[in-house]
Design a protein around this motif. Structure first.
Motif, mmCIF file in Angstrom:
data_model
loop_
_atom_site.group_PDB
_atom_site.id
_atom_site.type_symbol
_atom_site.label_atom_id
_atom_site.label_comp_id
_atom_site.label_asym_id
_atom_site.label_seq_id
_atom_site.Cartn_x
_atom_site.Cartn_y
_atom_site.Cartn_z
ATOM 1 N N ASN A 187 -2.437 3.676 -2.593
ATOM 2 C CA ASN A 187 -1.452 4.712 -2.267
ATOM 3 C C ASN A 187 -0.217 4.637 -3.167
ATOM 4 O O ASN A 187 0.908 4.857 -2.727
ATOM 5 C CB ASN A 187 -1.033 4.633 -0.793
ATOM 6 C CG ASN A 187 -0.253 5.871 -0.341
ATOM 7 O OD1 ASN A 187 -0.376 6.953 -0.916
ATOM 8 N ND2 ASN A 187 0.558 5.698 0.683
ATOM 9 N N ARG A 213 1.339 6.524 -6.173
ATOM 10 C CA ARG A 213 1.236 7.814 -6.857
ATOM 11 C C ARG A 213 2.208 7.833 -8.027
ATOM 12 O O ARG A 213 3.372 7.465 -7.881
ATOM 13 C CB ARG A 213 1.501 8.960 -5.886
ATOM 14 C CG ARG A 213 0.536 8.917 -4.702
ATOM 15 C CD ARG A 213 0.727 10.057 -3.733
ATOM 16 N NE ARG A 213 -0.113 9.862 -2.541
ATOM 17 C CZ ARG A 213 -0.156 10.698 -1.518
ATOM 18 N NH1 ARG A 213 0.585 11.815 -1.522
ATOM 19 N NH2 ARG A 213 -0.933 10.429 -0.481
ATOM 20 N N HIS A 266 0.828 -1.214 0.000
ATOM 21 C CA HIS A 266 0.000 0.000 0.000
ATOM 22 C C HIS A 266 0.861 1.263 0.000
ATOM 23 O O HIS A 266 0.563 2.241 0.688
ATOM 24 C CB HIS A 266 -0.968 -0.001 1.197
ATOM 25 C CG HIS A 266 -2.095 -0.964 1.036
ATOM 26 N ND1 HIS A 266 -3.369 -0.595 0.684
ATOM 27 C CD2 HIS A 266 -2.120 -2.312 1.163
ATOM 28 C CE1 HIS A 266 -4.146 -1.666 0.605
ATOM 29 N NE2 HIS A 266 -3.411 -2.728 0.887
ATOM 30 N N TYR A 267 1.884 1.233 -0.822
ATOM 31 C CA TYR A 267 2.748 2.417 -0.934
ATOM 32 C C TYR A 267 3.616 2.283 -2.177
ATOM 33 O O TYR A 267 4.231 1.252 -2.418
ATOM 34 C CB TYR A 267 3.664 2.564 0.277
ATOM 35 C CG TYR A 267 4.389 3.896 0.303
ATOM 36 C CD1 TYR A 267 3.847 4.981 0.976
ATOM 37 C CD2 TYR A 267 5.586 4.073 -0.397
ATOM 38 C CE1 TYR A 267 4.497 6.214 0.975
ATOM 39 C CE2 TYR A 267 6.228 5.296 -0.407
ATOM 40 C CZ TYR A 267 5.682 6.362 0.278
ATOM 41 O OH TYR A 267 6.311 7.578 0.265
#
Length: 300
Positions: A182, A184, A138-139
């Motif tokens: 998450n 980007r 999640h990143y």
């Protein structure tokens, strides 16, 4: 100095020199652990090895990866190396690139295809290699390297311009698909003196256009608070943003003469008052269907 990327794990393709080298050093300066990727070449990656040594000499953590972005297996190996060493992958900088400049009339299809293969498929291969890991944790922060040649065109660079605009489209969709996890995704359009610009720009301009003056823009796209779907331009210490916009346009009734009427109204279509920066491609559908509905109501 505040280390904005402390203990983050970053992969930089094409990092043996030019912008890639500057990016790798700047990421490390902000605390990131860096995989320095480059092709092996005749010198077996001597330039990339030097970048790794430089980062380590400054107290940073870096590893060498010799691999070709046009080979999916190489990019998978790069991602596995980072995960094995540090347990995660936070940042991918798709920097690797080549030039094969000629006017379109003189350009061979092999040169056109090769540039797309390195820039576009190279970014696809590297991104595909890290995507599942970024989803799982999640990143993720991914930066595509676009160019004003793609955004605005440049004589003699039809292959390069096509590739660089393709990366904008890739960024737009991946940012939408990655948002829930998450991840980007942004584009950086650099103006810098590198091996790819040798012989193109005058000496006095090259003195101002150092790669090191671009790399701070990369940091802004890689932090925890980074934007997403931004096209950030950087060069000579200056920073700008580019946008793909949608004008309000005009609505014309159906008819045999619609095309002829449109020819005389293109200035109105171009009018930028009230233009939009769409959140997704459906914005065009929504705008056009709304205008058609409004016109139908007005005619009723």
């Amino acid at each position: 100095m505040e280390k904005l990327l402390q203990d983050r794990v970053a992969l930089v393709t094409g990092a043996g020199g030019g912008l890639g080298r500057a990016h790798a050093l700047e990421l490390a300066r902000h605390g990131a652990r860096v995989i320095v990727n480059d092709i092996a070449g005749a010198d077996f990656g001597a330039a990339a090895r030097s970048v790794v040594a430089e980062i380590r000499a400054q107290g940073g953590d870096a590893q060498l990866h010799l691999g070709d972005v046009t080979r999916s297996d190489d990019m998978q190996q790069m991602a596995q190396q980072a995960h094995t060493a540090w347990g995660r992958i936070d940042i991918l900088v798709n920097n690797a690139g080549i030039l094969r400049d000629k006017s379109f009339a003189k350009m061979g299809l092999d040169d056109f295809r090769r540039v797309l293969d390195v820039h576009v498929m190279g970014a696809v291969h590297a991104t595909k290699a890290v995507w599942a890991q970024m989803q799982a944790q999640h990143y993720g922060r991914i930066v595509m390297t676009t160019s004003s040649s793609g955004l605005y065109g440049n004589f003699g660079q039809s292959n390069y311009g096509a590739a660089k605009m393709a990366l904008v489209g890739l960024m737009q969709t991946l940012a939408l698909e990655g948002a829930r996890r998450n991840i980007r995704v942004n584009c950086l359009a650099p103006t810098a003196a590198t091996g790819m610009t040798h012989g193109i720009l005058p000496a006095e301009a090259l003195e101002r256009l150092t790669p090191e003056r671009v790399s701070p823009a990369l940091i802004a796209l890689c932090t925890e608070d980074a934007p997403t779907r931004m096209i950030l331009l950087a060069g000579a210490g200056s920073f700008e943003a580019a946008h793909v916009t949608l004008t309000q346009g005009i609505q014309l009734p159906d008819g045999a003469d619609t095309g002829a009427r449109l020819c005389g109204l293109l200035d109105q279509v171009r009018q930028r008052d009230g233009e939009l920066v769409p959140e997704e491609g459906w914005a065009q559908y929504q705008l056009e269907l709304q205008k058609a509905a409004d016109a139908a109501r007005a005619a009723a």
